[in-house]
Design an enzyme around this catalytic site. Structure first.
Site, PDB file in Angstrom:
ATOM      1  N   MET A 112      24.247   9.744   2.629  1.00 28.10           N
ATOM      2  CA  MET A 112      23.820  11.107   3.212  1.00 28.10           C
ATOM      3  C   MET A 112      24.269  10.871   4.797  1.00 28.10           C
ATOM      4  O   MET A 112      24.860  12.030   5.268  1.00 28.10           O
ATOM      5  CB  MET A 112      22.251  11.459   2.871  1.00 28.10           C
ATOM      6  CG  MET A 112      21.960  12.981   3.450  1.00 28.10           C
ATOM      7  SD  MET A 112      23.240  13.894   2.783  1.00 28.10           S
ATOM      8  CE  MET A 112      22.387  14.564   1.352  1.00 28.10           C
ATOM      9  N   PHE A 149     -11.421  -7.406  14.244  1.00 30.03           N
ATOM     10  CA  PHE A 149     -10.229  -7.882  13.441  1.00 30.03           C
ATOM     11  C   PHE A 149     -10.052  -6.650  12.380  1.00 30.03           C
ATOM     12  O   PHE A 149     -10.806  -6.476  11.697  1.00 30.03           O
ATOM     13  CB  PHE A 149     -10.778  -9.231  12.810  1.00 30.03           C
ATOM     14  CG  PHE A 149      -9.535  -9.703  11.728  1.00 30.03           C
ATOM     15  CD1 PHE A 149      -8.514 -10.102  12.282  1.00 30.03           C
ATOM     16  CD2 PHE A 149     -10.040  -9.817  10.519  1.00 30.03           C
ATOM     17  CE1 PHE A 149      -7.379 -10.459  11.555  1.00 30.03           C
ATOM     18  CE2 PHE A 149      -8.830 -10.180   9.737  1.00 30.03           C
ATOM     19  CZ  PHE A 149      -7.763 -10.600  10.110  1.00 30.03           C
ATOM     20  N   GLN A 150      -8.736  -6.338  12.220  1.00 36.15           N
ATOM     21  CA  GLN A 150      -8.117  -5.462  11.401  1.00 36.15           C
ATOM     22  C   GLN A 150      -9.032  -4.106  11.645  1.00 36.15           C
ATOM     23  O   GLN A 150      -9.196  -3.243  10.723  1.00 36.15           O
ATOM     24  CB  GLN A 150      -8.123  -5.985  10.012  1.00 36.15           C
ATOM     25  CG  GLN A 150      -7.283  -7.110   9.674  1.00 36.15           C
ATOM     26  CD  GLN A 150      -7.164  -7.479   8.246  1.00 36.15           C
ATOM     27  OE1 GLN A 150      -8.165  -7.351   7.487  1.00 36.15           O
ATOM     28  NE2 GLN A 150      -5.932  -7.899   7.795  1.00 36.15           N
ATOM     29  N   GLU A 161       0.766  -1.209   0.003  1.00 41.99           N
ATOM     30  CA  GLU A 161       0.083   0.127   0.080  1.00 41.99           C
ATOM     31  C   GLU A 161       0.838   1.374   0.114  1.00 41.99           C
ATOM     32  O   GLU A 161       0.495   2.259  -0.478  1.00 41.99           O
ATOM     33  CB  GLU A 161      -0.940   0.071   1.304  1.00 41.99           C
ATOM     34  CG  GLU A 161      -1.975  -1.030   1.036  1.00 41.99           C
ATOM     35  CD  GLU A 161      -1.571  -2.287   1.508  1.00 41.99           C
ATOM     36  OE1 GLU A 161      -0.686  -2.623   1.858  1.00 41.99           O
ATOM     37  OE2 GLU A 161      -2.602  -3.250   1.816  1.00 41.99           O
ATOM     38  N   LYS A 168     -17.297  -1.410   5.825  1.00 48.21           N
ATOM     39  CA  LYS A 168     -17.679  -2.454   4.968  1.00 48.21           C
ATOM     40  C   LYS A 168     -19.382  -2.330   4.942  1.00 48.21           C
ATOM     41  O   LYS A 168     -19.724  -2.660   3.639  1.00 48.21           O
ATOM     42  CB  LYS A 168     -17.427  -3.817   5.406  1.00 48.21           C
ATOM     43  CG  LYS A 168     -17.469  -4.940   4.390  1.00 48.21           C
ATOM     44  CD  LYS A 168     -16.632  -5.969   4.720  1.00 48.21           C
ATOM     45  CE  LYS A 168     -16.913  -7.286   3.891  1.00 48.21           C
ATOM     46  NZ  LYS A 168     -16.244  -8.452   4.227  1.00 48.21           N
TER      47      LYS A 168
END
Ligand SMILES: Cc1ncc(C[n+]2csc(CCOP(=O)(O)OP(=O)(O)O)c2C)c(N)n1
Ligand SMILES: [Mg+2]
Lengths: 82, 549
Positions: free
Chosen positions: B463, B113-114, B51, B163
């Protein structure tokens, strides 16, 4: 440092208080007192937030608050010298 | 017309001109992805490897096209994986709409969940975020999201859609798209005009706001009219062609000598669409000394935030410049121009070795045209690109400015390439940054994108190592990677074409025969002790510039 009060008209919605106090917290400005109530129009709440800061802090706070989507109006009230 | 939430999302995307979205499916966006499968004729969905890559791709797509970047992710880990990409878009003012799924409304707030509080998590790094708890709000919320992302100073907005809301139905099509707001009225410019008329050594500091308001032509005209040299912030890099004689290049910590020196000598600075980042200014007091500042910016909160200015103009850079130009006569100033020419000579110092970062970047640039999108990651290689790549046109540079996020480049290059009809696109990266998100090579291979990935491979976190060398007694703590990774073989394993080179002639022959429908990964071995110079030490000023080692 000067005490100053900001009056806000904000949407009356969950999470809004969080967005506003988060803005103070991120910049390390302590909130001395906080007052919230629903306005005559239940879509909006009025907040009074008292904190301390010089002119720079006051200007920054007002301008940053004005950028928040849920903030409809910001007024910097008269300050009291300490 | 009765539609479910998922259908409303698709309709709203189409209504806002979205044709490409980036994302990754999961349980909480199943209805949305199901709907997507029925709309492939209207919306192309690009499935990335992660993602974060999707968010950076949406960002690169937005910067290149000027449109809104759109990214989808599922709840929980999908949503948290977007965080770096959202913060990146926020700090660089990139318009983006992120749409996340969440657990069904009855499960919200129960640590289901999630389930994560993605609104709380993203709150400080986003213009605004919404949760649509009722399908009846969705049309309005999505309208607002596109409006907020694109109005005023642009930036990311997130819409969290449980959802159950994706499957709930309601009437759709009542609301017209919200019109963009009128530009801010241009305030009085009298003070600014007087300051400009009275100055002897004007200097323009131009940033991302010039590009955001499409004011490149006005910037050029102002510079010519006043004989004012232009120093650029990293976000403003492509606002003016590299070969324009008064373009001094990037200012600040790793900018060009002339850009910083001229700033320190000017008596009036006209700051256009910049926010005076600490990386650009160094020590604020010294930076501020000796000049007055006119600050023009669309975001009132930026005016006076980092640097106090003498004349504040809150407005769209293009609108303000247009009006300003009607009020200014040409000014000639030979003495200042001569001085600028002297300063520019300092930057013309001879380069180091044969296979130096500079020679690699210049060689690659010979195989690009003015429209080639150039992406970078973060580190020394990024600064070398700012110093040596000859940018000619606006909006062709994709680089992580405010956040400085290693791993930005590959996703951004994919987005940029798609926004430019799959034209050849170049990514300059290094071994550390590429390691962060190289899984996206798989995405580029699947899409058959002609990316050219140039690894300026110094074997180190260059760097950070440079800072350790200069300011921490050369104690190279955890920056010498010395990994055994064979990037060329790895590229081949992904289905890309991998190459390993250690001379300019080899590099040239590969660039002459690049694959056309597959990414090329070119591993260029460079010296680990190459430095980015000039450098202003942190907190320093023009007086402390380190020019050579
Ligand atoms: C995600 C992230 N982690 C850490 C850093 C700190 N950091 C800045 S530059 C740099 C080194 C980058 O190494 P590399 O990509 O190899 O580039 P080089 O400097 O060698 O060109 C690091 C670790 C960062 N900017 N971003
Ligand atoms: Mg490296």
């Amino acid at each position: 440092m000067e005490k100053f009060t900001v009056e806000l008209i904000v949407s009356n919605h969950y999470g809004v208080l969080n967005r506003i106090t988060g803005l103070y917290a991120r910049r390390g400005y302590n909130i001395d007192s906080l007052y919230v109530n629903e306005t005559e129009n239940p879509e909006f709440s009025r907040m009074l937030i008292v904190s301390k800061g010089d002119e720079y802090i006051q200007t920054q706070i007002v301008r940053q608050l004005s950028k928040l989507y849920d903030v409809k109006q910001v007024t910097l009230m008269a300050t009291v010298k300490r | 017309m009765k539609l479910n939430g998922a259908q409303i999302v698709i309709e709203q995307l189409c209504a806002h001109g979205v044709t490409t979205v980036f994302g990754y499916p999961g349980g909480a966006v199943l209805p949305l992805y199901d709907e997507l499968s029925k709309n492939t004729h209207r919306i192309t969905h690009i499935i990335t490897a992660h993602e974060q890559g999707a968010a950076h791709a949406a960002d690169g797509y937005a910067r290149t096209s000027g449109k809104t970047g759109v990214v989808f992710a599922t709840s929980g880990p999908g949503a948290t994986n977007l965080v770096t990409g959202i913060a990146n878009a926020y700090l660089d003012s990139v318009p983006m709409v992120a749409i996340t799924g969440n657990v069904a409304v009855p499960l919200l707030g129960k640590d289901s969940f999630q389930e994560v509080d993605i609104l709380g998590i993203t709150q400080p790094i986003i213009k605004h975020n919404f949760v649509a708890r009722d399908v009846g709000e969705l049309e309005y919320i999505l309208n607002e999201a596109f409006y907020i992302a694109n109005s005023g100073r642009r930036g990311p907005v997130l819409v969290d859609i449980p959802k159950s809301v994706q499957t709930d139905e309601c009437e759709y099509g009542d609301l017209p798209s919200k019109k963009m707001p009128e530009h801010l009225p241009v305030p009085s410019l009298e003070q600014a005009v007087n300051a400009i008329k009275g100055c002897k050594k004007p200097y323009i500091y131009a940033g991302g706001g010039v590009l955001a308001s499409d004011a490149q032509a006005e910037l050029m005209e102002l510079s010519k009219r006043l004989c004012a040299p232009v120093g650029l912030s990293m976000m403003g890099m492509t606002a003016i062609p590299h070969d324009y004689e008064l373009n001094l290049g990037m200012c600040g910590m790793h900018g060009k000598y002339a850009a910083t020196a001229a700033q320190s000598e000017c008596d009036l600075m006209i700051a256009l669409g910049v926010r005076f980042s600490d990386r650009a200014t160094g020590n604020i007091e010294l930076y501020r000394q000796g000049c007055s500042i006119i600050h023009i910016d669309i975001d009132l909160a930026e005016i006076g935030k980092n640097v106090s200015s003498d004349i504040n103009i809150n407005g769209d850079v293009k609108d303000v410049l247009r009006k300003l130009l009607t009020l200014l006569e040409p000014i000639k100033n030979e003495k200042w121009l001569t001085r600028i020419e002297e300063l520019k000579q300092v930057d013309k110092a001879p380069q180091s070795g044969d296979f130096s970062p500079q020679s690699i970047i210049e060689t690659v640039s010979c195989f690009c045209d003015d429209d080639t999108v150039i992406a970078t990651d973060v580190g020394q290689h990024q600064m070398w690109v700012m110093q040596y790549y000859p940018f000619k046109k606006p909006r062709v540079l994709l680089t992580s400015g405010g956040l400085g996020a290693m791993g930005y480049g590959l996703g951004a290059a994919i987005g940029g390439c798609l926004a430019k009809d799959r034209r050849r696109t170049v990514l300059f990266t290094s071994d550390g940054s590429l390691g962060m998100n190289l899984n996206e090579i798989a995405t580029a291979v699947s899409l058959e994108l002609p990316l050219v990935i140039i690894i300026l491979n110094n074997g180190v976190l260059g760097m950070v190592r440079q800072w350790q060398g200069m300011f921490f007694g050369a104690r190279y703590s955890q920056t010498t990677l010395n990994r055994k990774t064979n990037f060329a073989a790895l590229a081949d394993a992904f289905g890309a074409k991998g190459y390993w080179v250690n001379s300019i002639s080899q590099l040239r022959s590969i660039l002459e025969n690049l694959p056309t429908s597959c990414p090329a990964v070119i591993d260029c071995k460079i010296d680990m002790d190459e430095k980015v110079l000039p450098m202003i030490p942190p907190g320093g000023s023009a007086k402390n510039i380190i020019l050579r080692r």
